[in-house]
Write a protein that holds these residues in place. Structure first.
Motif, PDB file in Angstrom:
ATOM      1  N   UNK A  14      -7.990   6.946 -12.094  1.00 28.97           N
ATOM      2  CA  UNK A  14      -7.896   7.230 -10.661  1.00 28.97           C
ATOM      3  C   UNK A  14      -9.197   7.893 -10.243  1.00 28.97           C
ATOM      4  N   UNK A  15      -9.888   7.285  -9.301  1.00 23.91           N
ATOM      5  CA  UNK A  15     -11.179   7.831  -8.861  1.00 23.91           C
ATOM      6  C   UNK A  15     -11.065   8.670  -7.593  1.00 23.91           C
ATOM      7  N   UNK A  16      -9.930   8.584  -6.930  1.00 27.33           N
ATOM      8  CA  UNK A  16      -9.825   9.165  -5.592  1.00 27.33           C
ATOM      9  C   UNK A  16      -9.802  10.683  -5.605  1.00 27.33           C
ATOM     10  N   UNK A  17     -10.127  11.256  -4.457  1.00 22.75           N
ATOM     11  CA  UNK A  17      -9.963  12.675  -4.209  1.00 22.75           C
ATOM     12  C   UNK A  17      -8.627  12.935  -3.514  1.00 22.75           C
ATOM     13  N   UNK A  18      -8.155  14.141  -3.649  1.00 18.72           N
ATOM     14  CA  UNK A  18      -6.925  14.506  -2.965  1.00 18.72           C
ATOM     15  C   UNK A  18      -7.167  14.645  -1.463  1.00 18.72           C
ATOM     16  N   UNK A  48      -0.589  -0.728  -4.713  1.00 18.70           N
ATOM     17  CA  UNK A  48      -1.907  -0.122  -4.742  1.00 18.70           C
ATOM     18  C   UNK A  48      -1.765   1.264  -4.115  1.00 18.70           C
ATOM     19  N   UNK A  49      -2.226   2.290  -4.819  1.00 19.47           N
ATOM     20  CA  UNK A  49      -2.153   3.647  -4.267  1.00 19.47           C
ATOM     21  C   UNK A  49      -3.381   3.875  -3.398  1.00 19.47           C
ATOM     22  N   UNK A  50      -3.157   4.230  -2.143  1.00 20.00           N
ATOM     23  CA  UNK A  50      -4.315   4.410  -1.263  1.00 20.00           C
ATOM     24  C   UNK A  50      -4.437   5.838  -0.733  1.00 20.00           C
ATOM     25  N   UNK A  51      -3.496   6.708  -1.038  1.00 22.59           N
ATOM     26  CA  UNK A  51      -3.544   8.061  -0.469  1.00 22.59           C
ATOM     27  C   UNK A  51      -2.861   9.015  -1.442  1.00 22.59           C
ATOM     28  N   UNK A  84       0.832  -1.200   0.000  1.00 23.83           N
ATOM     29  CA  UNK A  84       0.000   0.000   0.000  1.00 23.83           C
ATOM     30  C   UNK A  84       0.869   1.253   0.000  1.00 23.83           C
ATOM     31  N   UNK A  85       0.527   2.157  -0.899  1.00 29.67           N
ATOM     32  CA  UNK A  85       1.364   3.321  -1.138  1.00 29.67           C
ATOM     33  C   UNK A  85       0.597   4.608  -0.866  1.00 29.67           C
TER      34      UNK A  85
END
Lengths: 348, 348, 348, 348
Positions: free
Chosen positions: B53-57, B28-31, B3-4
């Motif tokens: 990439x679906x994530x928010x900052x 896996x990018x988690x943050x 986890x990255x």
């Protein structure tokens, strides 16, 4: 009106000559020579000249041309001017040669670095090396032939000359790292100069072997009466149209202050119209000279290694080619030296 | 899956980390931390990542992050990583710092050149200078913190290291003339980095004062057990997105042949996946490494001045930043060193 | 491992095929054909491939090649593939033709617009027009020959297809204003494609006469069972390496809302991996797809004039050439359709 | 000598005004106004002007300025000129406004599209829309205020005007697809205009909503005495410094020959110095007008769809801003219309 002929009018330097001469109040272009585009309208080859130049391209018959014009510019590959010029021609007209044929005073060095036989060595001594800010006193109405310096050499020599002449730096330690826009490579159709090959990349070329090396060595040698200076000159190709930037390094011969170095530059260039010695800590950038005949020079003392870093920038097609040629023409015909060359740099 | 977390994910190096990690089979990018774009969708900031990439900052809370991930990349301005890291964090997660905070081993030199106080000097010695081809033996599963070298230093050191180490050149005569694409200047909104200011121009900057100078001096010093090497490093800005080209000069300590110099380079790099020592007379060009983790190295002996000209090229965002960081991560977690980094350069 | 041969491997599309196939886990390149560079090392022509490709360039003997490989990519000028292919070859190997030879189904139109005689008209009907998102159902293990669509047509057709198919726009009012990076012009040594000619300029070309016009008309015609659609297609040359941007205009057939148009695009492309229908008011930009196989599509309703403005962007060497060819290969051999094509776009 | 003041002298158009006015024989710049750089040397902001301009930047006090100069150029954001101008100022000096404040004659349209209240609507009618080739008869020594047209509108209107005026095309079918160099975006420090964001990319922006749309509609409406023309105008950003290219499409009202269309263009522009109607099948390219005040216009009849494709190119900072402003000044003061504007385009 002085009548002008251009041989090699369809190269980039030739087109720049046309641009500058159109803005010169005392001259008239009467011959546009171009072996490649003979009989084609000049403005079909360079559409920037549409409606400004109506003429067709002619051949490169220098004999015929000499009878019609007061001065011939040769913006041609190495060897051509030397193969055409003769005493009869020089008795009728002046020649400003933008190629390297008459720049090197030692014909052996010319033949060694250019790999061609020199066809008119008898004129080498007569030809004035037309770096106006240094050799202005040699250029006048009696001058028949000018060896017009090129872009790399003009930038390099002007940047280094006062420091060598006044003994600020040790000439045996000079390293010149030069960067050039792509118009310096000419308009020939070569894969290596395609947009996609040059864009988004940078490279050195001719490392250790570039033909401008001995020319810079010779000219800097004159400053100190030596013929054995050896230096490193490394040219690089940059993804931009115009511009030369030289970053030069050399060992200081003694401890110097900013003011001392500045005073030396000012001594040589303070009254020059076309050389701008920049203010403290300002580095030359090619964007600030584009389209103009200016040379910007800056420097930085590096006390940790006791070296001087000297930088110069100019537009390779103007002060590095056509502009300097016009400057020489102005001197040869007694015009104001900056006639036709006063335009401010174009930015952005 | 490892986890990255990335702090500084919206800089150019941060975005390149995301690109490379998306293609890495074991992570896996988690943050995605970004103080400037907090709560915005990452793919609204970098639309190349739309649908990828679906994530928010998120913010840059390293304490919280350390509890969630196995490794944190900090692609942030100087000083931030040092101000956040502590023993508790390092006991939970690994850190690969893309800033300069842990690169210089002498905290005084750091504070002198960076003009900021170092907030975590106690970790400087522990941090491994992550130039994998030289320090690979120091990077393993026990490594907690990596000082990931930057673009200029990676190119400079890799180009010079074997020559210094084997005594081919005199380290007290080194001059590094470096040229960088504009992504190295970051994504901050500054007039000097606008398209029209950079395009069609070239300049030197930070002449005699650039902060990468002492880092190169220190690392080359390790090669010969000296701490007093002084060299010149002059960076230039080039109108292209990516790429670093270094042209380095130094005096030869003795007469050498092409084969001898080549053999030294091959001794150090012959088996390296990411370092390509080019064939005779081939100069590195940034176009040939774009988008990849390769470093291309070439050289030329200049017998007239008894100097060696060494050249290196890499992609500043890959081998000069994110790619090298991933390479270090691979070593830290026992993956294949080139996992996620095998892609061929993109041309044109 | 599927064995692959490439004819025309030293063009830009050929080099891109090599790049993509090196990253494909199920194939092996066994033949790099290049008439111009025969017997030269491929990595001397494209130094990005140094140490990645050891082979030399071979000739374009399709008969010999057909005995060695499972699939041949022809990235060659118009006419070559048609002049080489025959039944015997097709009985041994598959062909993915990146030229226009088998794209137009009406041989008269081909000969009229391309000004060459078609040498293998008997295979035109068999050849599948390989626009995967529209013709996926026609591409399978039995397919012997693919007419791989080019960059302009792929962008234009994908951008317009759902709107034409669902009757949102009047197909007789379509105007396509297309902009292309310079790699689309190929690697031939032509003055017009030199760096200094392309850089800092923009122009239209082939106005009213470009050969992609009838291909777009034909393919959009299939959507509505018509063979008489006539549209305007105007290509422009842009000073960048990669990227196609299409801005297309057409009259709306009725009043529609943003949601209705979006729903139609989503109906056709919502599940496509490579087509990204952008969010409201987001316009495609070529920077966001560079290096990838993605197509970005956006649109805007212009109620004042009752028209729809549709925009599409892709990388001309990937989805517009080599990437789409690999996508077709994946379908022909039963691989995952996006195998070797999952990489995120490279920015900046 | 006419005394000139510039408000907004440190934008790109302001700097171009300085460049052009330095080459104008009848004027003297006495005031360089710049709110952002007040009290700084102008040549520290624009180093191309080093040694050419010695002055410092002043504020934008139009009252004070009006007492010192004969004409004020305002190269400022929308709204500023209207907020400063008053009857007293206009009784003392002339104003050439490069912003949009006085271009639209319907103040409601201005306020609707620009989203700001107009502070000086009483001068809108007096202000002459300074498109010299069309409104020359309205510009003379009595003219007090000029609304200087911008780059997109100048190119669009000049390209379309004769065709609309003479009824060759149907004005209700006009689509203008415009492409602009990046200097049009100004010198503000914005992420979207950074080198790495613009370089190697192309995009449309302001689709369906750009504020130049109603201005083009209004001006073309005057040609046919209509106030209800609606057209599509789509601007695009191109990775180059200077240049506007317009590709415009419209339905032909009748069958026409090349000669007929050419004759109409020649009727309007045949004697114009600055408008060059190109020869048959020659398309305008921005490289051929760079640095000059020329507009190049070409066209192509598309008989298959019965449309006319019209193309125009100019330098956005010269004919699209500063050059046109100087042209207007020349008319206002009775100078030769092309004084200071005769320079040939700079290429490459």
């Amino acid at each position: 009106m002085v009548k002008v002929g251009i041989i090699g009018a369809t190269g980039y330097a030739g087109n720049e000559l046309v641009r500058l001469l159109l803005g010169h109040k005392d001259v008239e272009i009467v011959w546009l020579g171009s072996r490649s585009y003979i009989d084609q309208k000049y403005s079909d080859v360079y559409r920037n000249m549409f409606r400004l130049v109506d003429a067709k391209c002619l051949d490169d018959n220098m004999d015929a041309l000499a009878k019609e014009v007061d001065v011939i510019f040769t913006a041609t590959p190495q060897g051509l001017c030397a193969s055409l010029v003769n005493e009869d021609i020089l008795s009728r007209t002046k020649i400003i040669d933008l190629s390297a044929d008459f720049r090197l005073k030692d014909v052996k060095i010319y033949e060694e670095w250019y790999k061609i036989e020199h066809k008119a060595p008898q004129f080498i001594n007569e030809a004035v090396y037309g770096l106006c800010e240094i050799n202005r006193h040699k250029v006048n109405k009696n001058t028949r032939i000018i060896a017009n310096p090129g872009c790399y050499t003009t930038t390099s020599i002007l940047t280094l000359y006062p420091m060598v002449k006044e003994g600020i730096i040790d000439p045996d330690t000079i390293i010149i790292d030069a960067k050039s826009g792509t118009s310096g490579a000419g308009r020939g159709a070569k894969v290596n100069n395609l947009f996609c090959e040059v864009n988004e990349s940078m490279k050195a070329y001719g490392v250790g072997t570039h033909r401008h090396t001995p020319e810079i060595e010779e000219q800097l040698g004159y400053a100190v009466n030596r013929d054995d200076i050896k230096l490193i000159f490394t040219p690089h190709l940059v993804p931009m149209n115009r511009g030369i930037l030289v970053t030069a390094y050399a060992n200081l011969t003694k401890e110097v202050s900013y003011e001392e170095v500045k005073a030396v530059y000012d001594k040589y260039y303070g009254k020059e119209f076309f050389i701008r010695v920049l203010e403290k800590d300002v580095c030359p950038e090619t964007r600030w000279v584009e389209g103009s005949n200016f040379v910007d020079i800056g420097f930085k003392i590096e006390p940790r290694t006791k070296r001087l870093i000297m930088m110069g920038a100019l537009d390779n097609l103007v002060k590095g080619a056509a502009g300097q040629a016009v400057q020489n023409m102005n001197l040869m015909f007694g015009f104001e030296e900056n006639e036709g060359l006063k335009m401010a740099p174009l930015f952005p």
